[in-house]
Design an enzyme around this catalytic site. Structure first.
Site, PDB file in Angstrom:
ATOM      1  CB  CYS A   2      44.390  36.909  26.864  1.00 41.48           C
ATOM      2  SG  CYS A   2      43.213  35.618  26.514  1.00 41.48           S
ATOM      3  NE  ARG A  27      46.217  40.693  31.654  1.00 37.56           N
ATOM      4  CZ  ARG A  27      45.622  41.868  31.527  1.00 37.56           C
ATOM      5  NH1 ARG A  27      46.143  42.917  32.105  1.00 37.56           N
ATOM      6  NH2 ARG A  27      44.531  42.010  30.827  1.00 37.56           N
ATOM      7  CD1 TRP A  74      42.289  32.298  32.357  1.00 37.02           C
ATOM      8  CD2 TRP A  74      40.404  32.791  31.264  1.00 37.02           C
ATOM      9  NE1 TRP A  74      41.235  31.983  33.180  1.00 37.02           N
ATOM     10  CE2 TRP A  74      40.063  32.280  32.535  1.00 37.02           C
ATOM     11  CE3 TRP A  74      39.371  33.157  30.412  1.00 37.02           C
ATOM     12  CZ2 TRP A  74      38.754  32.132  32.967  1.00 37.02           C
ATOM     13  CZ3 TRP A  74      38.057  33.012  30.843  1.00 37.02           C
ATOM     14  CH2 TRP A  74      37.760  32.505  32.111  1.00 37.02           C
ATOM     15  CG  ASN A 100      44.431  40.150  25.531  1.00 35.79           C
ATOM     16  OD1 ASN A 100      44.973  39.112  25.190  1.00 35.79           O
ATOM     17  ND2 ASN A 100      44.959  40.998  26.383  1.00 35.79           N
ATOM     18  N   GLY A 101      40.212  39.278  24.143  1.00 42.79           N
ATOM     19  CA  GLY A 101      38.828  39.663  23.915  1.00 42.79           C
ATOM     20  C   GLY A 101      38.055  38.535  23.270  1.00 42.79           C
ATOM     21  CD  GLU A 492      36.861  40.020  49.682  1.00 42.15           C
ATOM     22  OE1 GLU A 492      35.953  39.827  48.862  1.00 42.15           O
ATOM     23  OE2 GLU A 492      38.046  40.136  49.329  1.00 42.15           O
ATOM     24  CE  LYS A 496      40.013  37.395  48.214  1.00 37.79           C
ATOM     25  NZ  LYS A 496      39.444  38.656  47.789  1.00 37.79           N
ATOM     26  CD  GLU A 499      39.633  35.016  44.893  1.00 37.64           C
ATOM     27  OE1 GLU A 499      39.418  35.157  43.688  1.00 37.64           O
ATOM     28  OE2 GLU A 499      39.676  35.976  45.668  1.00 37.64           O
ATOM     29  CG  HIS A 515      15.516  31.865  57.312  1.00 42.13           C
ATOM     30  ND1 HIS A 515      14.214  31.803  57.753  1.00 42.13           N
ATOM     31  CD2 HIS A 515      16.093  32.889  57.986  1.00 42.13           C
ATOM     32  CE1 HIS A 515      14.009  32.775  58.639  1.00 42.13           C
ATOM     33  NE2 HIS A 515      15.138  33.445  58.803  1.00 42.13           N
ATOM     34  CE  LYS A 614      44.552  41.636  40.778  1.00 43.19           C
ATOM     35  NZ  LYS A 614      43.890  41.422  42.088  1.00 43.19           N
TER      36      LYS A 614
HETATM   37  O1  M6R Z   1      39.354  44.475  38.811  1.00 47.34           O
HETATM   38  P1  M6R Z   1      38.026  44.370  39.470  1.00 47.34           P
HETATM   39  O2  M6R Z   1      38.025  44.920  40.858  1.00 47.34           O
HETATM   40  O3  M6R Z   1      36.919  44.974  38.663  1.00 47.34           O
HETATM   41  O4  M6R Z   1      37.745  42.835  39.571  1.00 47.34           O
HETATM   42  C1  M6R Z   1      36.535  42.347  40.053  1.00 47.34           C
HETATM   43  C2  M6R Z   1      36.631  40.875  40.380  1.00 47.34           C
HETATM   44  O5  M6R Z   1      36.936  40.142  39.234  1.00 47.34           O
HETATM   45  C3  M6R Z   1      37.679  40.599  41.454  1.00 47.34           C
HETATM   46  O6  M6R Z   1      37.447  41.327  42.616  1.00 47.34           O
HETATM   47  C4  M6R Z   1      37.704  39.103  41.797  1.00 47.34           C
HETATM   48  O7  M6R Z   1      36.515  38.730  42.413  1.00 47.34           O
HETATM   49  C5  M6R Z   1      38.918  38.780  42.673  1.00 47.34           C
HETATM   50  N1  M6R Z   1      39.569  37.585  42.195  1.00 47.34           N
HETATM   51  C6  M6R Z   1      38.564  38.541  44.083  1.00 47.34           C
HETATM   52  O8  M6R Z   1      39.661  38.221  44.861  1.00 47.34           O
END
Ligand code: M6R
Length: 619
Positions: A2, A27, A74, A100-101, A492, A496, A499, A515, A614
């Site tokens: 949010c 975000r 959100w 937010n929260g 990673e 990518k 997501e 395995h 985000k």
């Molecule tokens: O702000 P942060 O680095 O703590 O965030 C951690 C993860 O939420 C963040 O890296 C998330 O996995 C990304 N969407 C990856 O691209």
């Protein structure tokens, strides 16, 4: 997650709120709304969907409405719909707020309020806070005959004492048309201070257009803003004095600057950002790294017997690279923990243990909780953080900033390479202080400073990488395989891709395939290998052949000039030669580009992928 933006000043609030909400779109959100206050009346407009949908149902801005609050939601409690969208107005119609929260005891509070005859219209935890403030505002302090000096502020404090959980709040009251209250616990809240105007927001990007002067609230604090002044108190009503600081980035850093998407802009920024990250920290001639933020802890770091690295998502992948490097180079026992798991364990933390928390945003709820837990058990906690002044930056004993500027794309890219850059610098420095010759350290640092230029070279192959994406984009299952320090890169690369393109992808250590996961391989399944020339090169080639034998399609990230590898690759992408330990900063770049192109080809909103936020500020 949010986003909050609120305004009190001399200008029409509506356009400022809308513009601020657009800055917060990155975000992640599913609904949006604003409330304006004029002449003792609240005008609320909110809807499921994008800000553009909110704009289409708004009345033209009214110059008399110079105070307002806005929100991007959100969903956590209650489906994303018009009623659950914020702002929420209390049952008396006087209090409006955005939140937010998560209010953890909302069910208990809701039952109690309902028993007092308070009606509810939404399924949210937030409405409970609005109604609780409204209830105390209406009923006053039954324990005292004295009328509070400021009933609105008192009611907010009184309500917050009943609430468990996390909140960033912006609140207005119809009886106080020139007052805005913000309160914070566990969710970020920043007050931008301009010339007789104030912007209260969850993120500096909604403020920087108006002013660079800002105050970051701490947990259990609230700010009361008037047209020409403000004061900060604890939620226990104790005045707090706070200095104003400068927001560390400018408006142009959060503009697209001609790029189609923030993600692509941020991928392309990596060489320059890494140069900034290394600048003034790497002394090649002396074979030393100077991380000023860690100076006070340098002896403890050098002598520690155990380093625990923690983070979430991409930051966790960077931590995994860090584990490898700290162990290999510095010969210190290192381990990596998902912050979300670590926080709930009861880990053994010996005296002298150092915990390194990695986070782009510095606001990730799980990472913050892991930090608190580690501190309670006596660990020294250091932060590797991008956002200056963020909660993690403030809640750790010391730390290192990434210096990559604001990262807007939900898929983290430049933060990853800088996180890896920082843990690499740290590992080299620890190695030098413990046993590595300064000539060897010097040679590694010299090579480190060449990484940005080598990334520039990889970026120039974007069109070829796009063709690889094009050829495979219709496949719904991919594997990413790597070994050693390139195993986290495989993870990673898979993250990518999934997501932003919504393709199912798994990252694995290449040798683990036999395995179990090898059963997945069918004709034409894309399998991405990181098969650069390194100590495990031959082993990876063996794994490549195992995939080919089963009809899998091999996409290989290899070292430039490697002729042998061509025979094994259906698609070949090359990266310049570097030493093993530095490879992740190079090998990840083609995978970022491939995920980006795949997502664009599939027609997705790259910067705002579905369901994602985000920065994950709730558990
Ligand atoms: O702000 P942060 O680095 O703590 O965030 C951690 C993860 O939420 C963040 O890296 C998330 O996995 C990304 N969407 C990856 O691209």
């Amino acid at each position: 997650m949010c986003g909050i933006v609120a305004y009190l000043g001399r200008k029409a609030a509506q356009p400022i709120l809308i513009e601020g909400l657009k800055r917060l779109e990155y975000r992640g959100y599913d609904s949006a709304g604003i409330a304006l206050l004029e002449g003792g009346r609240l005008a609320v407009c909110k809807t499921k969907g994008r800000i553009s949908e909110l704009e289409s149902i708004l009345n033209p801005p009214n110059e008399a409405q110079t105070i307002g609050i806005g929100h991007t939601r959100w969903a956590t409690h209650g489906a994303p719909n018009d009623v659950n969208a914020h702002p929420h107005v209390d049952y008396t119609g006087k209090i409006a707020l955005v939140h937010n929260g998560i209010i953890e005891n909302y069910a208990t509070l809701k039952t109690w309020l309902s028993e007092q005859g308070v009606p509810f219209v939404s399924d949210t935890d937030t409405e409970v806070v609005a109604n609780l403030i409204g209830y105390f505002y209406e009923n006053g302090d039954k324990r005292s005959d004295k009328e509070p000096e400021n009933r609105f502020e008192w009611a907010v404090q009184r309500a917050l004492h009943e609430v468990y959980g996390t909140y960033g709040l912006a609140i207005m009251c119809t009886d106080y048309p020139e007052m805005l209250i913000g309160a914070k616990k566990g969710s970020p809240l920043i007050l931008g201070v301009g010339q007789n105007e104030y912007v209260l927001a969850s993120d500096a990007s909604a403020i920087v257009q108006h002013t660079e002067q800002a105050m970051y609230l701490s947990d259990n604090e609230m700010v009361t803003v008037y047209p020409k002044s403000f004061h900060t108190k604890t939620t226990d009503n104790v005045l707090v004095s706070r200095e104003l600081g400068e927001i560390e980035f400018s408006l142009d850093q959060i503009e697209l600057d001609g790029f189609q998407h923030y993600m692509l802009k941020e991928i392309c920024e990596q060489p320059a950002r890494l140069e900034k990250c290394f600048s003034g920290r790497v002394d090649v001639r002396g074979g030393r790294v100077v991380l000023g933020g860690l100076a006070t802890y340098s002896r403890q770091l050098t002598q520690t017997k155990r380093i625990i690295l923690t983070g979430c998502g991409t930051a966790w992948h960077a931590a995994l690279v860090g584990e490898f490097l700290v162990e290999q180079l510095a010969r210190i026992n290192a381990e990596t923990e998902y912050a979300s798991e670590f926080r709930y364990r009861n880990p053994v933390i010996e005296e002298g243990t150092v915990v390194i928390a990695i986070s782009q945003s510095g606001e990730t709820a799980d990472t913050l909780a892991a930090i608190e837990m580690a501190k309670e058990r006596g660990a020294t906690v250091l932060g590797v953080v991008n956002v200056v002044g963020s909660s993690i930056a403030r809640n750790t004993d010391a730390g290192v900033y990434l210096r990559v500027g604001p990262e807007i794309g939900v898929a983290s890219t430049k933060a990853f390479t800088a996180q890896v850059g920082v843990v690499t610098m740290l590992a080299i420095e620890l190695a030098r202080r413990r046993h590595l010759g300064s000539d060897q350290a010097s040679a590694m640092l010299k090579e480190l400073l060449l990484i940005p230029e080598k990334i520039r070279h990889i970026l120039s192959q974007s069109d070829e990488i796009k063709k690889v994406a094009e050829a495979n984009v219709d496949r719904e299952n991919w594997l990413f395989l790597g070994r050693g320090v390139n195993y986290p890169v495989a993870l990673e690369g898979a993250l990518k891709l999934k997501e932003i393109s919504y393709i199912h992808a798994e990252g694995l250590p290449a040798a683990e395939m036999k395995h179990g996961p090898i059963a997945l391989i069918t004709k034409g399944m894309p399998v991405v290998f990181i098969a650069t020339q390194c100590s495990q090169y031959e082993k990876v080639l063996g794994n490549v052949e195992e995939v080919r034998a089963r009809g899998g399609k091999t996409i290989i990230v290899a070292t430039e000039g490697d002729e042998e590898i061509k025979k094994h690759a259906d698609h070949l992408i090359t990266v310049p030669q570097t030493i093993d330990h530095l490879q992740p900063m190079l090998t990840v770049v083609p995978l970022q580009l491939m995920a980006y192109h795949a997502a664009v080809l599939r027609g997705h909103d790259v910067d705002k992928p579905r369901n994602l936020a985000k920065s994950v500020t709730v558990e």
